[in-house]
Design an enzyme around this catalytic site. Structure first.
Site, PDB file in Angstrom:
ATOM      1  N   PRO A  15       0.790  -1.227   0.000  1.00 31.36           N
ATOM      2  CA  PRO A  15       0.000   0.000   0.000  1.00 31.36           C
ATOM      3  C   PRO A  15       0.827   1.286   0.000  1.00 31.36           C
ATOM      4  O   PRO A  15       1.886   1.349   0.622  1.00 31.36           O
ATOM      5  CB  PRO A  15      -0.813  -0.103   1.300  1.00 31.36           C
ATOM      6  CG  PRO A  15      -0.104  -1.105   2.137  1.00 31.36           C
ATOM      7  CD  PRO A  15       0.548  -2.063   1.187  1.00 31.36           C
ATOM      8  N   ASN A  16       0.311   2.246  -0.722  1.00 31.43           N
ATOM      9  CA  ASN A  16       0.861   3.609  -0.832  1.00 31.43           C
ATOM     10  C   ASN A  16       2.133   3.706  -1.671  1.00 31.43           C
ATOM     11  O   ASN A  16       2.632   4.800  -1.914  1.00 31.43           O
ATOM     12  CB  ASN A  16       1.104   4.223   0.564  1.00 31.43           C
ATOM     13  CG  ASN A  16      -0.190   4.353   1.346  1.00 31.43           C
ATOM     14  OD1 ASN A  16      -1.141   4.915   0.848  1.00 31.43           O
ATOM     15  ND2 ASN A  16      -0.239   3.793   2.551  1.00 31.43           N
ATOM     16  N   ARG A  23       5.327  10.955  -2.560  1.00 27.54           N
ATOM     17  CA  ARG A  23       5.059  10.640  -1.150  1.00 27.54           C
ATOM     18  C   ARG A  23       6.325  10.849  -0.318  1.00 27.54           C
ATOM     19  O   ARG A  23       7.320  10.135  -0.525  1.00 27.54           O
ATOM     20  CB  ARG A  23       4.623   9.177  -1.043  1.00 27.54           C
ATOM     21  CG  ARG A  23       4.441   8.687   0.374  1.00 27.54           C
ATOM     22  CD  ARG A  23       4.312   7.170   0.410  1.00 27.54           C
ATOM     23  NE  ARG A  23       4.108   6.714   1.765  1.00 27.54           N
ATOM     24  CZ  ARG A  23       4.275   5.464   2.153  1.00 27.54           C
ATOM     25  NH1 ARG A  23       4.644   4.532   1.277  1.00 27.54           N
ATOM     26  NH2 ARG A  23       4.087   5.133   3.406  1.00 27.54           N
ATOM     27  N   TYR A  28      11.325   8.619   1.088  1.00 26.83           N
ATOM     28  CA  TYR A  28      11.232   7.564   0.077  1.00 26.83           C
ATOM     29  C   TYR A  28      11.883   7.922  -1.255  1.00 26.83           C
ATOM     30  O   TYR A  28      11.925   7.089  -2.164  1.00 26.83           O
ATOM     31  CB  TYR A  28       9.752   7.193  -0.142  1.00 26.83           C
ATOM     32  CG  TYR A  28       9.103   6.644   1.116  1.00 26.83           C
ATOM     33  CD1 TYR A  28       9.568   5.465   1.703  1.00 26.83           C
ATOM     34  CD2 TYR A  28       8.046   7.308   1.733  1.00 26.83           C
ATOM     35  CE1 TYR A  28       8.987   4.967   2.864  1.00 26.83           C
ATOM     36  CE2 TYR A  28       7.462   6.813   2.892  1.00 26.83           C
ATOM     37  CZ  TYR A  28       7.942   5.648   3.457  1.00 26.83           C
ATOM     38  OH  TYR A  28       7.379   5.143   4.611  1.00 26.83           O
ATOM     39  N   ASN A  79       7.779  -5.714  -1.111  1.00 24.24           N
ATOM     40  CA  ASN A  79       7.769  -4.619  -0.139  1.00 24.24           C
ATOM     41  C   ASN A  79       6.339  -4.556   0.395  1.00 24.24           C
ATOM     42  O   ASN A  79       5.465  -3.948  -0.238  1.00 24.24           O
ATOM     43  CB  ASN A  79       8.168  -3.292  -0.789  1.00 24.24           C
ATOM     44  CG  ASN A  79       8.220  -2.162   0.228  1.00 24.24           C
ATOM     45  OD1 ASN A  79       7.767  -2.316   1.372  1.00 24.24           O
ATOM     46  ND2 ASN A  79       8.768  -1.027  -0.170  1.00 24.24           N
ATOM     47  N   ALA A  82       3.268  -0.853   4.831  1.00 26.71           N
ATOM     48  CA  ALA A  82       2.768  -0.823   6.217  1.00 26.71           C
ATOM     49  C   ALA A  82       2.305  -2.204   6.695  1.00 26.71           C
ATOM     50  O   ALA A  82       2.340  -2.490   7.900  1.00 26.71           O
ATOM     51  CB  ALA A  82       1.640   0.187   6.344  1.00 26.71           C
ATOM     52  N   GLU A 103      12.323  -9.716   1.360  1.00 25.41           N
ATOM     53  CA  GLU A 103      11.585  -8.513   1.785  1.00 25.41           C
ATOM     54  C   GLU A 103      12.474  -7.284   1.599  1.00 25.41           C
ATOM     55  O   GLU A 103      13.649  -7.307   1.993  1.00 25.41           O
ATOM     56  CB  GLU A 103      11.191  -8.651   3.261  1.00 25.41           C
ATOM     57  CG  GLU A 103      10.447  -7.429   3.783  1.00 25.41           C
ATOM     58  CD  GLU A 103       9.881  -7.650   5.182  1.00 25.41           C
ATOM     59  OE1 GLU A 103       9.228  -8.691   5.407  1.00 25.41           O
ATOM     60  OE2 GLU A 103      10.120  -6.789   6.048  1.00 25.41           O
ATOM     61  N   HIS A 105      12.681  -2.803   1.724  1.00 23.94           N
ATOM     62  CA  HIS A 105      12.106  -1.503   2.102  1.00 23.94           C
ATOM     63  C   HIS A 105      13.017  -0.407   1.603  1.00 23.94           C
ATOM     64  O   HIS A 105      14.249  -0.531   1.694  1.00 23.94           O
ATOM     65  CB  HIS A 105      11.980  -1.380   3.627  1.00 23.94           C
ATOM     66  CG  HIS A 105      11.094  -2.432   4.207  1.00 23.94           C
ATOM     67  ND1 HIS A 105       9.732  -2.361   4.141  1.00 23.94           N
ATOM     68  CD2 HIS A 105      11.391  -3.602   4.820  1.00 23.94           C
ATOM     69  CE1 HIS A 105       9.217  -3.444   4.702  1.00 23.94           C
ATOM     70  NE2 HIS A 105      10.198  -4.211   5.120  1.00 23.94           N
ATOM     71  N   ARG A 112      13.560   4.231  12.243  1.00 25.27           N
ATOM     72  CA  ARG A 112      12.363   5.076  12.251  1.00 25.27           C
ATOM     73  C   ARG A 112      11.532   4.808  13.518  1.00 25.27           C
ATOM     74  O   ARG A 112      12.051   4.376  14.525  1.00 25.27           O
ATOM     75  CB  ARG A 112      11.583   4.839  10.950  1.00 25.27           C
ATOM     76  CG  ARG A 112      12.407   5.230   9.686  1.00 25.27           C
ATOM     77  CD  ARG A 112      11.619   5.046   8.418  1.00 25.27           C
ATOM     78  NE  ARG A 112      10.454   5.923   8.395  1.00 25.27           N
ATOM     79  CZ  ARG A 112       9.431   5.762   7.530  1.00 25.27           C
ATOM     80  NH1 ARG A 112       9.483   4.776   6.630  1.00 25.27           N
ATOM     81  NH2 ARG A 112       8.398   6.577   7.566  1.00 25.27           N
TER      82      ARG A 112
HETATM   83  C1  DQA Z   1       8.267   0.992   3.677  1.00 29.76           C
HETATM   84  C2  DQA Z   1       8.405   1.175   5.191  1.00 29.76           C
HETATM   85  C3  DQA Z   1       7.069   0.990   5.905  1.00 29.76           C
HETATM   86  O1  DQA Z   1       7.210   1.182   7.286  1.00 29.76           O
HETATM   87  C4  DQA Z   1       6.049   1.991   5.375  1.00 29.76           C
HETATM   88  O2  DQA Z   1       4.799   1.775   5.964  1.00 29.76           O
HETATM   89  C5  DQA Z   1       5.972   2.011   3.887  1.00 29.76           C
HETATM   90  C6  DQA Z   1       7.196   1.890   3.097  1.00 29.76           C
HETATM   91  C7  DQA Z   1       9.580   1.292   2.936  1.00 29.76           C
HETATM   92  O3  DQA Z   1       9.708   0.855   1.791  1.00 29.76           O
HETATM   93  O4  DQA Z   1      10.462   1.968   3.471  1.00 29.76           O
HETATM   94  O5  DQA Z   1       4.904   2.236   3.326  1.00 29.76           O
HETATM   95  O6  DQA Z   1       7.942  -0.366   3.422  1.00 29.76           O
END
Ligand code: DQA
Length: 160
Positions: A15-16, A23, A28, A79, A82, A103, A105, A112
């Site tokens: 998501p997102n 964003r 990011y 990825n 959240a 995985e 990120h 963080r």
């Molecule tokens: C994320 C890190 C997560 O905590 C966050 O909710 C994201 C992006 C990252 O790629 O750094 O949406 O997965």
């Protein structure tokens, strides 16, 4: 999948991540999701592999993508965004399907907020790569490819 066929990798963005580029660029970066996907596709192609990518804001859809990957791909780069920190459903899907999964990120989740320090999904993955921006994905892809190559060569019949 035969030993000589191109390795097939599925990249799943949670998501997102469709908002990448605009964003919170201070966290990011400014690279868009389309840029990341294009970069990964090229990198896979250079390695003789094939790569597809999907993005979803919906937990159940991500579970279905993982389930459907079982017969079509040899590894997943994910990825979970959240959902990393909350989704037992995604963790269970990774475990149930049993495909080697990396995985990734963009940000260093460990540097963080405390709620980002826990990944419920990483324990069912080969490992976690975080903190390198878009490069986390390329490193994740390289790890997945190296792992599948290793599996393929250990499955090869000994020459008699
Ligand atoms: C994320 C890190 C997560 O905590 C966050 O909710 C994201 C992006 C990252 O790629 O750094 O949406 O997965």
């Amino acid at each position: 999948m035969s030993q000589n066929s191109p390795i097939r990798i599925l990249v799943i963005h949670g998501p997102n991540l469709n908002l990448l580029g605009t964003r919170q660029p201070e966290i990011y970066g400014r690279t868009t999701l389309a840029d990341i996907n294009a970069l990964l596709r090229r990198r896979a192609q250079d390695a003789g592999a094939k790569l597809d990518s999907v993005q979803s804001n919906v937990e159940g859809e991500i579970v279905t993508h993982i389930q459907n990957a079982a017969t079509r791909y040899e590894a997943i780069v994910i990825n979970p965004a959240a959902y990393t920190h909350t989704s037992i459903a995604i963790r269970d899907a990774i475990e149930a399907v049993g495909l080697p999964t990396v995985e990734v990120h963009l940000s260093n989740v460990h540097a963080r907020e405390p709620f980002r320090h826990t990944s419920v999904t990483a324990a069912k993955c080969l490992g976690q790569i975080c903190g390198f921006g878009a490069q986390s994905y390329s490193l994740g892809l390289d790890a997945a490819l190296a792992h599948v190559k290793g599996l393929r060569s250990s499955n090869q019949e000994p020459i008699s």
